[in-house]
Design a protein around this motif. Structure first.
Motif, PDB file in Angstrom:
ATOM      1  N   HIS A 185      -1.067  -9.886  -1.525  1.00  0.00           N
ATOM      2  CA  HIS A 185       0.338 -10.273  -1.304  1.00  0.00           C
ATOM      3  C   HIS A 185       0.397 -11.703  -0.777  1.00  0.00           C
ATOM      4  CE1 HIS A 185      -0.639  -8.944   2.807  1.00  0.00           C
ATOM      5  NE2 HIS A 185      -0.966  -7.771   2.290  1.00  0.00           N
ATOM      6  N   PRO A 186       0.276 -12.671  -1.702  1.00  0.00           N
ATOM      7  CA  PRO A 186       0.189 -14.081  -1.298  1.00  0.00           C
ATOM      8  C   PRO A 186       1.427 -14.592  -0.559  1.00  0.00           C
ATOM      9  CG  PRO A 186       0.375 -13.885  -3.697  1.00  0.00           C
ATOM     10  CD  PRO A 186       0.106 -12.521  -3.176  1.00  0.00           C
ATOM     11  N   VAL A 187       2.597 -14.035  -0.855  1.00  0.00           N
ATOM     12  CA  VAL A 187       3.783 -14.448  -0.095  1.00  0.00           C
ATOM     13  C   VAL A 187       4.419 -13.245   0.605  1.00  0.00           C
ATOM     14  CG1 VAL A 187       4.332 -16.630  -1.232  1.00  0.00           C
ATOM     15  CG2 VAL A 187       5.066 -14.493  -2.299  1.00  0.00           C
ATOM     16  N   GLY A 188       3.566 -12.338   1.071  1.00  0.00           N
ATOM     17  CA  GLY A 188       4.048 -11.184   1.820  1.00  0.00           C
ATOM     18  C   GLY A 188       3.207 -10.979   3.058  1.00  0.00           C
TER      19      GLY A 188
ATOM     20  N   VAL B  64       2.972  -5.103  -3.186  1.00  0.00           N
ATOM     21  CA  VAL B  64       3.857  -5.799  -4.119  1.00  0.00           C
ATOM     22  C   VAL B  64       4.812  -4.809  -4.780  1.00  0.00           C
ATOM     23  CG1 VAL B  64       3.893  -7.006  -6.344  1.00  0.00           C
ATOM     24  CG2 VAL B  64       2.350  -7.767  -4.529  1.00  0.00           C
TER      25      VAL B  64
ATOM     26  N   ASP C 186       9.050  -9.262  -3.782  1.00  0.00           N
ATOM     27  CA  ASP C 186       9.183 -10.602  -3.189  1.00  0.00           C
ATOM     28  C   ASP C 186       7.859 -11.074  -2.587  1.00  0.00           C
ATOM     29  OD1 ASP C 186      11.968 -11.273  -3.583  1.00  0.00           O
ATOM     30  OD2 ASP C 186      12.415  -9.614  -2.220  1.00  0.00           O
ATOM     31  N   ARG C 187       6.956 -10.139  -2.309  1.00  0.00           N
ATOM     32  CA  ARG C 187       5.659 -10.512  -1.738  1.00  0.00           C
ATOM     33  C   ARG C 187       4.767 -11.205  -2.770  1.00  0.00           C
ATOM     34  NH1 ARG C 187       5.282  -4.694   1.250  1.00  0.00           N
ATOM     35  NH2 ARG C 187       6.218  -5.351   3.240  1.00  0.00           N
TER      36      ARG C 187
ATOM     37  N   SER D  57      -0.763 -16.601  -6.857  1.00  0.00           N
ATOM     38  CA  SER D  57      -1.947 -15.950  -7.407  1.00  0.00           C
ATOM     39  C   SER D  57      -2.452 -14.884  -6.455  1.00  0.00           C
ATOM     40  CB  SER D  57      -3.071 -16.968  -7.590  1.00  0.00           C
ATOM     41  OG  SER D  57      -2.848 -17.715  -8.745  1.00  0.00           O
TER      42      SER D  57
END
Lengths: 75, 348
Positions: free
Chosen positions: A35-38, B282, B287-288, B347
Protein backbone atom coordinates in the motif's frame (compact mmCIF):
# COMPACT_ATOMS: atom_id res chain seq x y z
CA UNK A 1 8.37 6.24 -20.93
CA UNK A 2 6.03 8.95 -19.62
CA UNK A 3 9.00 11.17 -18.72
CA UNK A 4 10.54 10.31 -22.09
CA UNK A 5 7.37 11.65 -23.71
CA UNK A 6 7.91 14.92 -21.84
CA UNK A 7 5.42 14.64 -18.96
CA UNK A 8 6.96 14.78 -15.48
CA UNK A 9 6.03 11.60 -13.58
CA UNK A 10 6.51 11.37 -9.82
CA UNK A 11 6.87 7.76 -8.68
CA UNK A 12 5.54 6.87 -5.23
CA UNK A 13 6.92 3.52 -4.11
CA UNK A 14 8.22 1.68 -1.07
CA UNK A 15 11.05 0.06 -3.02
CA UNK A 16 12.83 3.20 -4.16
CA UNK A 17 15.97 1.39 -5.32
CA UNK A 18 13.81 -0.78 -7.59
CA UNK A 19 12.14 2.34 -8.99
CA UNK A 20 15.60 3.73 -9.74
CA UNK A 21 16.72 0.53 -11.50
CA UNK A 22 13.49 0.59 -13.50
CA UNK A 23 14.45 4.03 -14.77
CA UNK A 24 12.17 6.43 -12.86
CA UNK A 25 13.47 9.98 -12.47
CA UNK A 26 11.33 11.49 -9.70
CA UNK A 27 11.10 8.96 -6.91
CA UNK A 28 9.31 9.46 -3.61
CA UNK A 29 9.72 6.92 -0.82
CA UNK A 30 6.18 6.15 0.31
CA UNK A 31 4.23 3.65 2.40
CA UNK A 32 4.83 -0.07 2.26
CA UNK A 33 4.99 -2.46 -0.68
CA UNK A 34 1.30 -3.55 -0.56
CA UNK A 35 0.00 0.00 0.00
CA UNK A 36 2.35 2.71 -1.29
CA UNK A 37 -0.08 5.52 -0.48
CA UNK A 38 -1.88 3.87 2.42
CA UNK A 39 -1.22 3.44 6.13
CA UNK A 40 -3.80 1.09 7.64
CA UNK A 41 -2.33 1.66 11.11
CA UNK A 42 -3.83 5.17 11.19
CA UNK A 43 -7.46 6.19 11.64
CA UNK A 44 -9.20 6.91 8.31
CA UNK A 45 -8.96 10.70 8.87
CA UNK A 46 -5.29 10.54 9.82
CA UNK A 47 -4.57 8.21 6.90
CA UNK A 48 -6.12 10.63 4.39
CA UNK A 49 -4.14 13.50 5.91
CA UNK A 50 -0.93 11.49 5.59
CA UNK A 51 -1.79 10.41 2.02
CA UNK A 52 -2.54 13.99 0.99
CA UNK A 53 0.90 14.92 2.33
CA UNK A 54 2.52 12.18 0.23
CA UNK A 55 0.65 13.36 -2.88
CA UNK A 56 1.79 16.95 -2.18
CA UNK A 57 5.39 15.71 -2.03
CA UNK A 58 4.95 13.93 -5.35
CA UNK A 59 3.40 17.01 -6.97
CA UNK A 60 6.29 19.13 -5.74
CA UNK A 61 8.68 16.55 -7.22
CA UNK A 62 6.87 16.91 -10.56
CA UNK A 63 7.40 20.67 -10.29
CA UNK A 64 11.13 20.37 -9.51
CA UNK A 65 13.70 20.79 -12.30
CA UNK A 66 16.12 17.84 -12.47
CA UNK A 67 19.26 16.94 -14.37
CA UNK A 68 19.18 13.28 -13.43
CA UNK A 69 17.14 10.73 -11.48
CA UNK A 70 16.58 11.62 -7.83
CA UNK A 71 15.12 9.81 -4.83
CA UNK A 72 13.55 12.79 -3.11
CA UNK A 73 14.42 13.26 0.56
CA UNK A 74 11.58 13.00 3.05
CA UNK A 75 11.20 16.75 3.55
CA UNK B 1 31.49 -40.81 -33.08
CA UNK B 2 29.07 -37.91 -32.70
CA UNK B 3 27.29 -37.11 -35.98
CA UNK B 4 26.81 -33.36 -36.38
CA UNK B 5 24.84 -31.27 -38.87
CA UNK B 6 26.19 -27.75 -39.30
CA UNK B 7 24.40 -24.57 -40.46
CA UNK B 8 26.43 -21.68 -41.94
CA UNK B 9 25.81 -18.71 -44.22
CA UNK B 10 27.22 -17.93 -47.67
CA UNK B 11 30.17 -16.03 -46.22
CA UNK B 12 31.48 -18.84 -44.03
CA UNK B 13 30.82 -21.34 -46.82
CA UNK B 14 33.31 -19.36 -48.91
CA UNK B 15 30.72 -18.46 -51.55
CA UNK B 16 30.98 -14.71 -51.12
CA UNK B 17 30.05 -11.68 -49.08
CA UNK B 18 27.10 -9.30 -49.26
CA UNK B 19 26.97 -9.69 -53.08
CA UNK B 20 26.14 -13.40 -52.58
CA UNK B 21 23.69 -12.94 -49.71
CA UNK B 22 20.86 -14.19 -51.92
CA UNK B 23 22.56 -17.57 -52.41
CA UNK B 24 19.78 -20.16 -52.17
CA UNK B 25 19.67 -22.88 -49.55
CA UNK B 26 21.74 -25.98 -50.32
CA UNK B 27 22.97 -29.06 -48.51
CA UNK B 28 26.59 -30.13 -48.79
CA UNK B 29 28.13 -33.35 -47.62
CA UNK B 30 30.80 -33.19 -44.95
CA UNK B 31 32.45 -30.21 -43.28
CA UNK B 32 32.76 -26.77 -44.88
CA UNK B 33 34.61 -23.73 -43.46
CA UNK B 34 34.19 -23.48 -39.67
CA UNK B 35 32.90 -27.07 -39.72
CA UNK B 36 36.51 -28.17 -40.18
CA UNK B 37 37.43 -26.31 -37.00
CA UNK B 38 34.56 -28.11 -35.25
CA UNK B 39 35.87 -31.50 -36.38
CA UNK B 40 39.39 -30.55 -35.35
CA UNK B 41 38.23 -29.44 -31.91
CA UNK B 42 36.39 -32.76 -31.62
CA UNK B 43 39.69 -34.61 -31.94
CA UNK B 44 38.37 -37.45 -34.09
CA UNK B 45 35.19 -38.02 -32.05
CA UNK B 46 33.08 -35.59 -34.08
CA UNK B 47 32.01 -35.88 -37.70
CA UNK B 48 30.16 -33.20 -39.66
CA UNK B 49 27.79 -35.33 -41.73
CA UNK B 50 26.17 -32.46 -43.59
CA UNK B 51 26.55 -28.72 -43.95
CA UNK B 52 23.43 -26.64 -44.47
CA UNK B 53 24.25 -23.43 -46.32
CA UNK B 54 22.00 -20.45 -46.99
CA UNK B 55 22.61 -16.84 -47.97
CA UNK B 56 21.61 -14.34 -45.28
CA UNK B 57 19.11 -12.52 -47.48
CA UNK B 58 17.77 -15.71 -49.03
CA UNK B 59 17.04 -17.09 -45.56
CA UNK B 60 15.05 -14.07 -44.45
CA UNK B 61 13.34 -13.59 -47.83
CA UNK B 62 11.71 -17.00 -47.38
CA UNK B 63 12.19 -18.01 -43.75
CA UNK B 64 9.33 -20.48 -43.73
CA UNK B 65 10.40 -22.25 -46.92
CA UNK B 66 14.06 -22.40 -45.89
CA UNK B 67 13.23 -23.76 -42.45
CA UNK B 68 10.97 -26.40 -44.01
CA UNK B 69 13.82 -27.48 -46.31
CA UNK B 70 16.21 -27.59 -43.36
CA UNK B 71 13.73 -29.63 -41.34
CA UNK B 72 13.46 -32.12 -44.20
CA UNK B 73 17.25 -32.36 -44.56
CA UNK B 74 17.70 -32.96 -40.84
CA UNK B 75 14.87 -35.49 -40.71
CA UNK B 76 16.75 -37.48 -43.33
CA UNK B 77 20.30 -37.22 -41.94
CA UNK B 78 19.17 -37.69 -38.29
CA UNK B 79 22.27 -36.13 -36.71
CA UNK B 80 23.06 -36.47 -33.00
CA UNK B 81 23.55 -32.71 -32.79
CA UNK B 82 22.99 -29.55 -34.80
CA UNK B 83 25.51 -26.73 -34.54
CA UNK B 84 24.65 -23.39 -36.14
CA UNK B 85 27.23 -20.71 -36.77
CA UNK B 86 28.81 -19.24 -34.69
CA UNK B 87 26.98 -16.09 -35.74
CA UNK B 88 29.07 -13.70 -33.58
CA UNK B 89 27.49 -10.23 -33.64
CA UNK B 90 25.76 -10.60 -37.01
CA UNK B 91 22.08 -9.66 -37.14
CA UNK B 92 20.64 -11.71 -40.01
CA UNK B 93 23.06 -14.61 -39.64
CA UNK B 94 22.64 -14.87 -35.86
CA UNK B 95 18.86 -14.84 -36.17
CA UNK B 96 19.01 -17.51 -38.87
CA UNK B 97 21.29 -19.68 -36.70
CA UNK B 98 18.90 -19.43 -33.75
CA UNK B 99 15.84 -20.11 -35.93
CA UNK B 100 17.47 -23.24 -37.35
CA UNK B 101 18.28 -24.45 -33.82
CA UNK B 102 14.68 -23.85 -32.73
CA UNK B 103 13.38 -25.98 -35.62
CA UNK B 104 15.82 -28.80 -34.85
CA UNK B 105 14.94 -29.03 -31.16
CA UNK B 106 11.25 -28.12 -31.24
CA UNK B 107 10.17 -29.99 -34.38
CA UNK B 108 12.62 -32.90 -34.50
CA UNK B 109 13.93 -33.26 -30.94
CA UNK B 110 17.53 -32.93 -32.17
CA UNK B 111 19.79 -31.23 -29.61
CA UNK B 112 21.00 -27.96 -31.11
CA UNK B 113 22.99 -24.90 -30.21
CA UNK B 114 24.52 -21.80 -31.67
CA UNK B 115 27.20 -19.33 -30.63
CA UNK B 116 26.52 -15.59 -30.61
CA UNK B 117 27.80 -12.39 -29.09
CA UNK B 118 25.77 -11.56 -25.95
CA UNK B 119 24.39 -8.34 -27.44
CA UNK B 120 23.47 -9.86 -30.80
CA UNK B 121 19.80 -9.47 -31.83
CA UNK B 122 19.29 -13.27 -31.76
CA UNK B 123 19.79 -13.29 -27.98
CA UNK B 124 16.80 -11.02 -27.36
CA UNK B 125 14.55 -13.01 -29.65
CA UNK B 126 15.57 -16.62 -28.96
CA UNK B 127 17.28 -16.78 -25.57
CA UNK B 128 14.48 -18.69 -23.87
CA UNK B 129 14.16 -21.28 -26.67
CA UNK B 130 17.66 -21.91 -27.97
CA UNK B 131 20.88 -22.98 -26.27
CA UNK B 132 23.49 -20.30 -27.01
CA UNK B 133 27.16 -20.09 -26.16
CA UNK B 134 28.67 -16.62 -25.77
CA UNK B 135 31.31 -15.73 -28.37
CA UNK B 136 33.38 -12.71 -29.28
CA UNK B 137 31.80 -10.12 -31.56
CA UNK B 138 33.75 -11.11 -34.70
CA UNK B 139 35.21 -14.13 -36.48
CA UNK B 140 38.55 -13.39 -34.80
CA UNK B 141 37.06 -15.34 -31.87
CA UNK B 142 36.37 -18.44 -33.99
CA UNK B 143 38.64 -20.88 -32.15
CA UNK B 144 37.25 -20.09 -28.67
CA UNK B 145 33.71 -20.02 -30.04
CA UNK B 146 34.00 -23.44 -31.66
CA UNK B 147 35.55 -24.99 -28.55
CA UNK B 148 32.88 -23.47 -26.31
CA UNK B 149 30.06 -24.65 -28.58
CA UNK B 150 31.47 -28.14 -28.82
CA UNK B 151 31.93 -28.44 -25.06
CA UNK B 152 28.22 -27.71 -24.49
CA UNK B 153 27.14 -29.50 -27.67
CA UNK B 154 28.74 -32.82 -26.78
CA UNK B 155 26.95 -32.77 -23.43
CA UNK B 156 23.63 -32.08 -25.17
CA UNK B 157 24.27 -34.90 -27.65
CA UNK B 158 24.98 -37.25 -24.74
CA UNK B 159 21.61 -36.34 -23.27
CA UNK B 160 23.08 -34.65 -20.20
CA UNK B 161 20.84 -32.08 -18.52
CA UNK B 162 21.73 -28.40 -18.55
CA UNK B 163 23.39 -26.98 -15.45
CA UNK B 164 23.53 -23.34 -14.36
CA UNK B 165 24.32 -21.19 -17.41
CA UNK B 166 27.52 -19.77 -15.99
CA UNK B 167 28.92 -23.19 -15.08
CA UNK B 168 27.96 -24.61 -18.48
CA UNK B 169 29.41 -21.66 -20.37
CA UNK B 170 26.05 -20.68 -21.85
CA UNK B 171 24.05 -17.49 -22.22
CA UNK B 172 21.34 -17.62 -19.48
CA UNK B 173 17.97 -18.73 -20.89
CA UNK B 174 16.03 -16.92 -18.21
CA UNK B 175 14.44 -19.79 -16.33
CA UNK B 176 15.08 -21.08 -12.85
CA UNK B 177 15.49 -24.67 -11.87
CA UNK B 178 15.07 -26.04 -8.37
CA UNK B 179 18.09 -27.92 -7.07
CA UNK B 180 18.80 -29.62 -3.76
CA UNK B 181 21.83 -28.17 -2.00
CA UNK B 182 23.82 -29.38 1.01
CA UNK B 183 23.40 -26.03 2.77
CA UNK B 184 19.97 -24.59 3.63
CA UNK B 185 19.09 -21.13 2.35
CA UNK B 186 19.36 -19.44 5.76
CA UNK B 187 22.97 -20.58 6.14
CA UNK B 188 23.80 -19.58 2.56
CA UNK B 189 22.41 -16.09 2.93
CA UNK B 190 24.23 -15.53 6.24
CA UNK B 191 27.48 -16.77 4.65
CA UNK B 192 26.88 -14.32 1.81
CA UNK B 193 26.23 -11.46 4.23
CA UNK B 194 29.37 -12.27 6.22
CA UNK B 195 31.42 -12.35 3.02
CA UNK B 196 29.97 -8.98 2.05
CA UNK B 197 30.76 -7.48 5.47
CA UNK B 198 34.32 -8.76 5.25
CA UNK B 199 34.66 -7.33 1.76
CA UNK B 200 35.12 -10.83 0.30
CA UNK B 201 33.73 -11.89 -3.06
CA UNK B 202 30.34 -13.64 -3.13
CA UNK B 203 27.81 -14.55 -5.78
CA UNK B 204 24.14 -13.70 -5.37
CA UNK B 205 21.67 -16.45 -6.24
CA UNK B 206 19.22 -13.87 -7.54
CA UNK B 207 19.96 -12.23 -10.87
CA UNK B 208 19.17 -8.52 -10.58
CA UNK B 209 17.81 -6.80 -13.65
CA UNK B 210 20.15 -4.58 -15.61
CA UNK B 211 19.42 -0.94 -14.83
CA UNK B 212 17.12 0.58 -17.42
CA UNK B 213 18.50 3.02 -19.94
CA UNK B 214 18.48 6.45 -18.30
CA UNK B 215 15.79 8.79 -19.59
CA UNK B 216 16.56 12.51 -19.33
CA UNK B 217 14.12 14.01 -16.79
CA UNK B 218 11.11 15.72 -18.32
CA UNK B 219 10.85 19.48 -17.72
CA UNK B 220 8.98 20.21 -14.48
CA UNK B 221 5.42 21.47 -14.26
CA UNK B 222 5.73 25.24 -14.34
CA UNK B 223 2.52 25.98 -12.46
CA UNK B 224 0.86 23.25 -10.38
CA UNK B 225 -2.28 25.34 -9.89
CA UNK B 226 -2.86 25.16 -13.65
CA UNK B 227 -1.99 21.47 -13.99
CA UNK B 228 -4.11 18.48 -14.96
CA UNK B 229 -2.77 15.50 -12.99
CA UNK B 230 -3.31 11.81 -13.78
CA UNK B 231 -2.58 8.69 -11.73
CA UNK B 232 -0.88 5.65 -13.28
CA UNK B 233 -0.30 2.47 -11.30
CA UNK B 234 1.25 -0.96 -11.81
CA UNK B 235 -0.71 -2.31 -8.84
CA UNK B 236 -3.39 -4.12 -10.85
CA UNK B 237 -6.47 -2.24 -9.56
CA UNK B 238 -9.45 -3.04 -11.82
CA UNK B 239 -13.25 -3.14 -11.59
CA UNK B 240 -14.44 -6.46 -10.15
CA UNK B 241 -14.66 -8.95 -13.01
CA UNK B 242 -11.54 -7.46 -14.66
CA UNK B 243 -13.42 -6.39 -17.83
CA UNK B 244 -10.28 -5.85 -19.91
CA UNK B 245 -8.61 -9.09 -18.85
CA UNK B 246 -5.40 -7.51 -17.53
CA UNK B 247 -3.06 -10.35 -16.59
CA UNK B 248 -2.28 -11.06 -12.93
CA UNK B 249 1.39 -11.30 -13.84
CA UNK B 250 3.52 -10.92 -16.97
CA UNK B 251 1.10 -8.28 -18.17
CA UNK B 252 0.75 -7.30 -21.81
CA UNK B 253 -2.35 -5.11 -21.34
CA UNK B 254 -3.18 -1.84 -19.70
CA UNK B 255 -6.51 -0.08 -19.26
CA UNK B 256 -7.94 3.15 -17.90
CA UNK B 257 -11.01 3.51 -15.70
CA UNK B 258 -13.06 6.56 -14.66
CA UNK B 259 -12.04 7.96 -11.29
CA UNK B 260 -15.71 8.74 -10.64
CA UNK B 261 -16.35 4.98 -10.54
CA UNK B 262 -13.41 4.54 -8.23
CA UNK B 263 -14.62 7.29 -5.87
CA UNK B 264 -18.00 5.53 -5.58
CA UNK B 265 -16.23 2.13 -5.50
CA UNK B 266 -19.64 0.54 -5.87
CA UNK B 267 -21.16 -1.01 -9.01
CA UNK B 268 -18.51 -1.64 -10.15
CA UNK B 269 -16.40 -1.97 -7.08
CA UNK B 270 -12.66 -2.26 -7.50
CA UNK B 271 -10.08 -4.86 -6.52
CA UNK B 272 -6.48 -5.70 -7.34
CA UNK B 273 -5.74 -8.68 -9.57
CA UNK B 274 -1.97 -8.30 -9.12
CA UNK B 275 -0.45 -11.69 -8.20
CA UNK B 276 2.70 -10.26 -6.64
CA UNK B 277 1.55 -8.63 -3.39
CA UNK B 278 -1.05 -9.09 -0.66
CA UNK B 279 -3.83 -6.79 -1.87
CA UNK B 280 -6.13 -6.99 1.18
CA UNK B 281 -5.40 -3.37 2.23
CA UNK B 282 -5.89 -2.00 -1.29
CA UNK B 283 -9.07 -4.02 -1.79
CA UNK B 284 -10.40 -2.58 1.49
CA UNK B 285 -9.57 0.99 0.32
CA UNK B 286 -8.30 1.51 -3.27
CA UNK B 287 -7.14 5.04 -2.35
CA UNK B 288 -4.15 3.27 -0.77
CA UNK B 289 -2.99 2.52 -4.32
CA UNK B 290 -4.70 5.18 -6.46
CA UNK B 291 -4.90 8.27 -4.20
CA UNK B 292 -7.95 9.85 -5.78
CA UNK B 293 -9.41 11.12 -2.48
CA UNK B 294 -6.23 13.09 -1.75
CA UNK B 295 -5.94 14.36 -5.33
CA UNK B 296 -9.56 15.58 -5.38
CA UNK B 297 -9.00 17.33 -2.03
CA UNK B 298 -5.98 19.09 -3.52
CA UNK B 299 -8.03 20.03 -6.57
CA UNK B 300 -10.69 21.52 -4.29
CA UNK B 301 -7.96 23.45 -2.44
CA UNK B 302 -6.66 24.83 -5.75
CA UNK B 303 -3.23 23.19 -5.39
CA UNK B 304 -3.83 21.60 -8.79
CA UNK B 305 -6.28 22.59 -11.50
CA UNK B 306 -7.82 19.21 -12.10
CA UNK B 307 -7.55 15.50 -11.44
CA UNK B 308 -7.61 13.78 -14.86
CA UNK B 309 -10.91 11.84 -15.09
CA UNK B 310 -9.25 8.44 -15.63
CA UNK B 311 -6.60 6.43 -13.85
CA UNK B 312 -4.32 4.12 -15.84
CA UNK B 313 -3.41 0.62 -14.73
CA UNK B 314 -1.43 -2.49 -15.55
CA UNK B 315 0.19 -5.25 -13.51
CA UNK B 316 3.86 -4.87 -12.67
CA UNK B 317 5.06 -8.35 -11.77
CA UNK B 318 6.97 -10.58 -14.15
CA UNK B 319 6.19 -8.02 -16.85
CA UNK B 320 8.85 -7.96 -19.55
CA UNK B 321 10.74 -4.74 -20.19
CA UNK B 322 9.61 -4.91 -23.83
CA UNK B 323 5.91 -4.94 -22.91
CA UNK B 324 6.42 -2.40 -20.11
CA UNK B 325 8.08 0.02 -22.52
CA UNK B 326 5.40 -0.50 -25.15
CA UNK B 327 2.60 0.03 -22.62
CA UNK B 328 4.40 3.09 -21.24
CA UNK B 329 4.61 4.58 -24.72
CA UNK B 330 0.92 3.90 -25.37
CA UNK B 331 -0.15 5.37 -22.03
CA UNK B 332 2.10 8.42 -22.55
CA UNK B 333 0.53 9.01 -25.96
CA UNK B 334 -2.97 8.89 -24.47
CA UNK B 335 -1.95 11.23 -21.61
CA UNK B 336 -0.53 13.75 -24.06
CA UNK B 337 -3.62 13.72 -26.26
CA UNK B 338 -5.75 14.20 -23.12
CA UNK B 339 -3.70 17.26 -22.11
CA UNK B 340 -2.25 15.85 -18.88
CA UNK B 341 0.56 17.98 -17.39
CA UNK B 342 1.86 15.74 -14.59
CA UNK B 343 1.57 12.13 -13.54
CA UNK B 344 1.65 10.33 -10.20
CA UNK B 345 2.87 6.76 -10.56
CA UNK B 346 2.31 4.27 -7.75
CA UNK B 347 4.10 0.93 -7.55
CA UNK B 348 3.63 -2.01 -5.24
Amino acid sequence: MIEKAGIPAAHLAAMTSMAKIAGSNRIISSGLIPHPVGDPSRSPEEELKWRTGQVRKALNAAATPLDEALIFPDW
Amino acid sequence: MVRVAHYINQFFAGIGGEDKADHPFEVREGAVGPGRAVEMAGGGDVEIVQTLVCGDNAFHADTEGTLAAIEAALAESKPDLLIAGPGFNAGRYGLACAAVCAVATEKLGIPALTGVYVDAPAVDVYRSRVVMVPTGDSAAGMKDAVEGMLRVGLRLAAGEPLGPAEEDGRIPMGFRKAVVTETPVAARVVDMLMAKLRGEPFTSEVALPEPAEAVPPAPPVADLSGAVVAVVTDGGLVPVGNPDGIESSSATKWARYPIDDLVRNDDPSFMSIHAGYDSQWVDADPDRLVPIDALLDLEAEGVIKEAHPYYYVTTGTGTTVTHAERMGEEIAKQLISDGVHAVLVTST
